[in-house]
Design a protein around this motif. Structure first.
Motif, PDB file in Angstrom:
ATOM      1  N   THR A   2      17.329  30.808 -35.508  1.00  0.00           N
ATOM      2  CA  THR A   2      17.900  30.762 -36.863  1.00  0.00           C
ATOM      3  C   THR A   2      17.406  31.960 -37.685  1.00  0.00           C
ATOM      4  O   THR A   2      16.529  32.699 -37.238  1.00  0.00           O
ATOM      5  CB  THR A   2      17.478  29.473 -37.618  1.00  0.00           C
ATOM      6  OG1 THR A   2      16.092  29.580 -37.976  1.00  0.00           O
ATOM      7  CG2 THR A   2      17.689  28.225 -36.788  1.00  0.00           C
ATOM      8  N   ASP A   3      17.957  32.101 -38.872  1.00  0.00           N
ATOM      9  CA  ASP A   3      17.496  33.148 -39.791  1.00  0.00           C
ATOM     10  C   ASP A   3      16.700  32.552 -40.949  1.00  0.00           C
ATOM     11  O   ASP A   3      16.564  33.176 -42.004  1.00  0.00           O
ATOM     12  CB  ASP A   3      18.696  33.928 -40.339  1.00  0.00           C
ATOM     13  CG  ASP A   3      19.294  34.833 -39.267  1.00  0.00           C
ATOM     14  OD1 ASP A   3      18.503  35.428 -38.506  1.00  0.00           O
ATOM     15  OD2 ASP A   3      20.535  34.916 -39.186  1.00  0.00           O
ATOM     16  N   LYS A  28       8.150  26.132 -34.739  1.00  0.00           N
ATOM     17  CA  LYS A  28       8.166  27.507 -35.257  1.00  0.00           C
ATOM     18  C   LYS A  28       8.909  28.450 -34.303  1.00  0.00           C
ATOM     19  O   LYS A  28       9.746  29.248 -34.735  1.00  0.00           O
ATOM     20  CB  LYS A  28       6.727  28.004 -35.468  1.00  0.00           C
ATOM     21  CG  LYS A  28       6.693  29.357 -36.169  1.00  0.00           C
ATOM     22  CD  LYS A  28       5.313  29.963 -36.244  1.00  0.00           C
ATOM     23  CE  LYS A  28       5.412  31.358 -36.861  1.00  0.00           C
ATOM     24  NZ  LYS A  28       4.238  32.178 -36.612  1.00  0.00           N
ATOM     25  N   THR A  71      12.409  30.233 -35.269  1.00  0.00           N
ATOM     26  CA  THR A  71      12.296  31.685 -35.469  1.00  0.00           C
ATOM     27  C   THR A  71      13.322  32.438 -34.624  1.00  0.00           C
ATOM     28  O   THR A  71      13.953  33.383 -35.091  1.00  0.00           O
ATOM     29  CB  THR A  71      10.874  32.170 -35.116  1.00  0.00           C
ATOM     30  OG1 THR A  71       9.939  31.489 -35.961  1.00  0.00           O
ATOM     31  CG2 THR A  71      10.716  33.666 -35.306  1.00  0.00           C
ATOM     32  N   VAL A  72      13.474  32.011 -33.384  1.00  0.00           N
ATOM     33  CA  VAL A  72      14.368  32.737 -32.466  1.00  0.00           C
ATOM     34  C   VAL A  72      15.834  32.383 -32.688  1.00  0.00           C
ATOM     35  O   VAL A  72      16.704  33.245 -32.590  1.00  0.00           O
ATOM     36  CB  VAL A  72      13.954  32.467 -30.995  1.00  0.00           C
ATOM     37  CG1 VAL A  72      14.943  33.088 -30.019  1.00  0.00           C
ATOM     38  CG2 VAL A  72      12.553  33.015 -30.733  1.00  0.00           C
ATOM     39  N   PRO A 105      11.111  39.329 -34.541  1.00  0.00           N
ATOM     40  CA  PRO A 105      11.176  38.684 -33.224  1.00  0.00           C
ATOM     41  C   PRO A 105      12.377  39.153 -32.405  1.00  0.00           C
ATOM     42  O   PRO A 105      13.356  39.655 -32.958  1.00  0.00           O
ATOM     43  CB  PRO A 105      11.302  37.198 -33.578  1.00  0.00           C
ATOM     44  CG  PRO A 105      11.929  37.167 -34.917  1.00  0.00           C
ATOM     45  CD  PRO A 105      11.429  38.379 -35.639  1.00  0.00           C
ATOM     46  N   ILE A 106      12.256  38.951 -31.095  1.00  0.00           N
ATOM     47  CA  ILE A 106      13.331  39.312 -30.183  1.00  0.00           C
ATOM     48  C   ILE A 106      14.326  38.154 -30.167  1.00  0.00           C
ATOM     49  O   ILE A 106      13.954  37.026 -29.864  1.00  0.00           O
ATOM     50  CB  ILE A 106      12.787  39.503 -28.750  1.00  0.00           C
ATOM     51  CG1 ILE A 106      11.519  40.369 -28.749  1.00  0.00           C
ATOM     52  CG2 ILE A 106      13.866  40.043 -27.830  1.00  0.00           C
ATOM     53  CD1 ILE A 106      11.702  41.774 -29.166  1.00  0.00           C
ATOM     54  N   ARG A 107      15.582  38.427 -30.485  1.00  0.00           N
ATOM     55  CA  ARG A 107      16.563  37.333 -30.511  1.00  0.00           C
ATOM     56  C   ARG A 107      17.643  37.492 -29.443  1.00  0.00           C
ATOM     57  O   ARG A 107      18.261  36.530 -29.048  1.00  0.00           O
ATOM     58  CB  ARG A 107      17.217  37.252 -31.891  1.00  0.00           C
ATOM     59  CG  ARG A 107      16.255  36.752 -32.965  1.00  0.00           C
ATOM     60  CD  ARG A 107      17.024  36.125 -34.120  1.00  0.00           C
ATOM     61  NE  ARG A 107      16.136  35.484 -35.061  1.00  0.00           N
ATOM     62  CZ  ARG A 107      15.654  36.056 -36.152  1.00  0.00           C
ATOM     63  NH1 ARG A 107      15.971  37.303 -36.427  1.00  0.00           N
ATOM     64  NH2 ARG A 107      14.855  35.403 -36.961  1.00  0.00           N
TER      65      ARG A 107
END
Lengths: 464, 136
Positions: free
Chosen positions: A395-396, A388, A392-393, B116-118
């Motif tokens: 990909t979109d 997860k 989450t970080v 979220p922070i990306r």
């Protein structure tokens, strides 16, 4: 030292705190199993949807930790202080308040009547009797230990800190009721997790204090709890309780210095506890190990879980790593490893010592089932969290697509949770049986005789 | 002495946490009457059992920090789901007025920051100096 025999008033009531705690643990774990399967099979157990099963699980398991710790403190305190409890009747009033409030909390959840913040979702008015009961406990605790002569061992400092800071942080957790906090979401969220971080620290103080007492009982050695290492451990734990909470809220847009302080403080966490337990184990004589093997086994399991969770806690407290683990099942793995692997095993050591239970086939099966299933449970949660967090970080992908990728691990976690529940059920059954039957017989038989100022018996059968 | 120093620092840190460390939010992020009502309803319906803000909450459903401003979603999308549910989210029996209040709350939350922070600038010791556009 010549000992004036002491009648241990309030000890029967202490056992009822433990029995109530065991009941809370069993029901809380059952709701946990239901909640975990609701992740895998949507709509399963429709009568108790996830919006109810989650708070039921969390609040009942937290209640077990407090009730288990309270029972231990009430049981051991007279022998440690060298005097009877200041007001044994207040122990019964405290028990009555908690026993009365618990079903109201459960009923409010089952009826879908919420209103509180996460982890205390019941209507805030039910917090009043909880705080009142705790105030009685605090009064009794400090009036009793005030009569003790000589410097306090580290576990008394830990208990005293846990007793006071539970009340302080419980009050802080309700500040959202005031507009100054509720009108600013960032402030409300920050203060909520500040309070919860310290609240967790305060119950850890109660549980680790109990682990020191249990270890002192097993070894008969009073020196470690009065050593510099023990006080260093206490000081580190206290510092973490006060300032280590902000690793829960790294992504929340509050002032950056909160994150930096928490990062620095978090890196010191847990290390000394593992060290001190390891030192104590080295002092155990082989004969004593066999004699108290049940409590010792649970403390040893607690030590293993301290090491595992220490590694995980240190990793996820590093902000760069936290970016990927925050808001994922890795946080749940850490919470489960701490509450089950560490807190519950230490409290089982305490309960089995008090119940004078034997390491028989049922307990052996329960012990291995609990720990084996917990390892699988913990690893599945970490794997699900890694999937997860990474997706989450980087990909979109939408939420549901990410969760579909993590589904095999979520299923593994639900299966392991059922095994964990089976193990817990065996242990809860044996512990409750020991407290109800053996404990009552023992209390009726010897009514307790102890040397004031010592936690070990002056004569007669071993005090547990 | 050490004990009392730590307690004094705790009181000081608490004071800052209650005030200056958390007062940098934009005016749009402050909860007005309707958003305050939405915040109360969010607790009453126990939305946090399944949803998160800034990753904090239950993991059954998605994080809602920016749902009210996210491209392809927004207030209308949020309102429809609150009223009618989805395949996985039950229909909660929320009224139209309550849905409006909840959407107002979600809009205020979305104005506080991003999650979220990306994209962050990492330092060699594992921290990040900046998460949100205003430097927080």
């Amino acid at each position: 030292m010549a000992a004036e025999p002491l009648r241990i008033a309030g000890r029967g009531t202490a056992s009822w705190f433990l029995i109530a705690g065991l009941l809370a643990l069993w029901t809380g774990a059952l709701f946990g199993v239901i909640g975990s399967w609701q992740h895998v099979v949507p709509g399963v157990v429709d009568a108790i949807p996830f919006v109810k099963s989650r708070p039921l699980h969390v609040s009942l398991v937290v209640a077990w930790i407090f009730l288990g710790a309270l029972g231990g403190v009430y049981h051991h305190l007279p022998a440690i202080a060298g005097v009877p409890l200041h007001a044994p009747r207040l122990v019964r009033v405290h028990l009555g308040i908690f026993i009365g409030t618990g079903p109201l909390v459960v009923a409010s959840y089952l009826m879908g009547r919420f209103g509180g913040r996460e982890y205390w979702e019941f209507p805030p008015v039910l917090g009043i009797p909880i705080a009142l009961g705790w105030s009685l406990f605090m009064y009794n605790f400090f009036r009793t230990v005030a009569k003790r002569k000589g410097p306090w061992p580290a576990y008394l400092w830990m208990w005293a800190t846990g007793v006071v800071f539970f009340l302080v942080t419980y009050a802080e957790a309700n500040l959202y009721l005031f507009p100054h906090f509720s009108s600013n979401m960032v402030r409300e969220l920050t203060v909520q997790w500040k309070a919860y971080g310290a609240l967790t620290g305060s119950w850890n103080m109660l549980v680790y204090g109990t682990s020191m007492v249990v270890m002192e009982r097993i070894t008969g050695d009073t020196a470690p709890a009065r050593s510099r290492t023990a006080f260093l451990l206490y000081a580190l734990g206290f510092t973490n309780l006060l300032f280590g909470w902000a690793h829960h809220i790294y992504p929340v847009p509050s002032a950056p210095w909160l994150r930096l302080v928490a990062y620095a403080i978090s890196m010191t966490e847990w290390i000394i506890l593992a060290r001190i337990i390891r030192q104590w184990r080295g002092t155990l004589g082989e004969g004593l190990r066999q004699r108290h093997s049940l409590a010792h086994r649970f403390l040893f399991a607690g030590e293993v879980w301290v090491f595992l969770n220490l590694g995980l806690a240190l990793l996820i407290s590093i902000p760069a790593v936290n970016l990927f683990t925050h808001g994922t099942h890795i946080t749940v793995a850490h919470a489960m490893g701490s509450t089950i692997g560490i807190n519950t095993t230490i409290l089982f050591a305490s309960v089995f010592l008090i119940a004078d239970a034997a390491y028989d086939r049922t307990v052996r099966l329960g012990f291995w089932l609990l720990n084996g299933a917990l390892v699988l449970f913990w690893l599945c949660l970490i794997a699900a969290g890694l999937v997860k967090g990474w997706l989450t970080v980087t990909t979109d992908l939408p939420f549901q697509a990410i969760m579909d990728r993590a589904r095999p691990f979520i299923a593994g976690f639900a299966v392991a949770g059922a095994g964990l529940f089976a193990g817990l059920s065996l242990l809860v059954w044996r512990a409750a049986q020991g407290l109800l039957v053996g404990g009552m017989q023992r209390i009726a038989r010897d009514a307790g005789t102890f040397a004031p100022g010592s936690t070990t018996p002056s004569s007669g059968p071993p005090h547990r | 002495m050490i004990f009392f120093t730590l307690v004094a620092l705790f009181v000081l840190q608490s004071g800052f946490t209650y005030t200056s460390a958390t007062d940098g939010v934009k005016a749009a992020a402050m909860l007005d009457g309707r958003a305050r009502e939405g915040e109360r309803l969010y607790r009453e319906y126990n939305c946090t059992a399944c949803h998160q803000f800034y990753g904090l909450g239950g993991y059954m459903g998605p994080d809602l920090t920016n749902v009210a401003t996210q491209p392809g979603k927004g207030p209308g999308f949020a309102r429809a789901i609150i009223l009618h549910g989805t395949q996985r989210m039950p229909r909660l029996g929320v009224t139209e007025a309550e849905a409006d209040a909840l959407v107002a709350y979600l809009q205020a939350v979305a104005a506080t920051g991003t999650y979220p922070i990306r994209h962050v600038e990492l330092t060699p010791w594992g921290t990040y100096p900046e998460l949100h556009r205003d430097g927080r």
